[in-house]
Design a protein around this motif. Structure first.
Motif, PDB file in Angstrom:
ATOM      1  N   LEU A  30     -24.790 102.760  83.422  1.00 34.37           N
ATOM      2  CA  LEU A  30     -23.743 102.444  82.749  1.00 34.37           C
ATOM      3  C   LEU A  30     -23.589 100.641  82.791  1.00 34.37           C
ATOM      4  O   LEU A  30     -22.788 100.211  82.281  1.00 34.37           O
ATOM      5  N   ASN A  31     -24.735 100.162  83.187  1.00 37.90           N
ATOM      6  CA  ASN A  31     -24.849  98.565  83.198  1.00 37.90           C
ATOM      7  C   ASN A  31     -24.015  97.955  84.030  1.00 37.90           C
ATOM      8  O   ASN A  31     -23.772  96.805  83.845  1.00 37.90           O
ATOM      9  N   TYR A  32     -23.345  98.790  84.849  1.00 36.21           N
ATOM     10  CA  TYR A  32     -22.635  97.974  86.233  1.00 36.21           C
ATOM     11  C   TYR A  32     -23.670  97.121  87.167  1.00 36.21           C
ATOM     12  O   TYR A  32     -24.829  97.671  87.407  1.00 36.21           O
ATOM     13  N   ASN A 190     -19.114 108.788  85.071  1.00 36.37           N
ATOM     14  CA  ASN A 190     -18.736 108.665  83.489  1.00 36.37           C
ATOM     15  C   ASN A 190     -17.306 108.406  83.340  1.00 36.37           C
ATOM     16  O   ASN A 190     -16.797 107.944  82.268  1.00 36.37           O
ATOM     17  N   GLN A 193     -16.303 104.907  82.209  1.00 33.96           N
ATOM     18  CA  GLN A 193     -16.781 104.828  80.767  1.00 33.96           C
ATOM     19  C   GLN A 193     -15.600 105.101  80.072  1.00 33.96           C
ATOM     20  O   GLN A 193     -15.048 104.089  78.893  1.00 33.96           O
ATOM     21  N   LYS A 194     -15.113 106.466  80.273  1.00 32.52           N
ATOM     22  CA  LYS A 194     -13.863 106.938  79.489  1.00 32.52           C
ATOM     23  C   LYS A 194     -12.465 105.856  79.676  1.00 32.52           C
ATOM     24  O   LYS A 194     -11.994 105.871  78.595  1.00 32.52           O
ATOM     25  N   SER A 196     -12.509 102.729  80.691  1.00 34.80           N
ATOM     26  CA  SER A 196     -12.629 101.224  80.405  1.00 34.80           C
ATOM     27  C   SER A 196     -12.593 101.131  78.734  1.00 34.80           C
ATOM     28  O   SER A 196     -12.531 101.862  77.966  1.00 34.80           O
TER      29      SER A 196
END
Ligand SMILES: Cc1cc2nc3c(=O)[nH]c(=O)nc-3n(C[C@H](O)[C@H](O)[C@H](O)COP(=O)(O)O)c2cc1C
Length: 196
Positions: A30-32, A190, A193-194, A196
């Motif tokens: 997720l590119n964290y 995941n 992601q939802k 943010s």
């Protein structure tokens, strides 16, 4: 987004480390940015001694604790990975909270209770158990951990716990069940992601 993962397990071959691996992998997908503080590898001293005790009630914090606090300051998301030991946290993690979550950093103590100072942070907790879910429920493990870590530590410091996920019976499951359990990490990560 920056993530700080704190892991408290003495064995790098453990299921807890497999969780660390999976959590890191999905966060990076997720590119964290991921920073891991491995309390055993660091040989983190968990004992709040008389001298350090001053830092709990005053604001003279030692250098090694300031460094841990800096990792927290830099993080948006805090992830804790640990096994259940005697129906609670491993001592090294409990001591991490004792020493790192100091007055004036994580909270202000007032006569009406604690004022959380880490309100911009969220947390995810992964906790493994040796007991099956049924026994853990009889012993009210989820309720007591909820009271001690989710509410009693993190929420009081202003941190929102997004999910506290339990993996039960870990020493007694076979390879296939372990694999399935590890697959449960992805939808949890995941969720971020939802949201943010
Ligand atoms: C000192 C100690 C105390 C433990 N106490 C508990 C307990 O209270 N409840 C429980 O379900 N499992 C308990 N266990 C079992 C561990 O939680 C379990 O073996 C671990 O979560 C499995 O994950 P791992 O393979 O990554 O170590 C304990 C283990 C140790 C070493």
């Amino acid at each position: 987004m920056n993530t700080l993962i704190v892991i408290a397990h003495p064995n790098p071959s453990s299921f807890n480390y497999s969780l660390l691996d999976r959590v890191t992998h999905y966060l990076e997908e997720l590119n964290y940015n991921v920073c891991v503080r491995d309390l055993y590898k660091l040989k983190f001293n968990p004992v709040l001694m008389k001298d350090n005790y001053q830092t709990f009630s005053q604001s003279e914090v030692e250098q090694e604790i300031l460094e841990e606090q800096k990792f927290i300051i830099d993080a948006d998301l805090l992830v804790y990975i640990f096994p259940t030991w005697w129906s609670g946290l491993p001592a090294i993690l409990k001591g991490y909270f004792d020493r790192v979550f100091t007055n004036g950093f994580a909270f202000n103590m007032t006569k009406d209770g604690l004022n959380g100072l880490l309100n911009d942070k969220r947390a995810i907790i992964f906790q493994t158990t040796g007991q099956p879910e049924k026994i853990a429920k009889q012993l009210q493990l989820v309720k007591s951990m909820g009271n001690s870590i989710d509410l009693g530590i993190l929420a009081r410091c202003g941190i929102e716990v997004i999910i506290h996920k339990y993996f039960y019976s870990v020493p007694f499951i076979d390879h296939e069940e372990r694999r399935k359990m590890l697959l449960e990490v992805e939808p949890i990560i995941n969720l971020l992601q939802k949201e943010s």
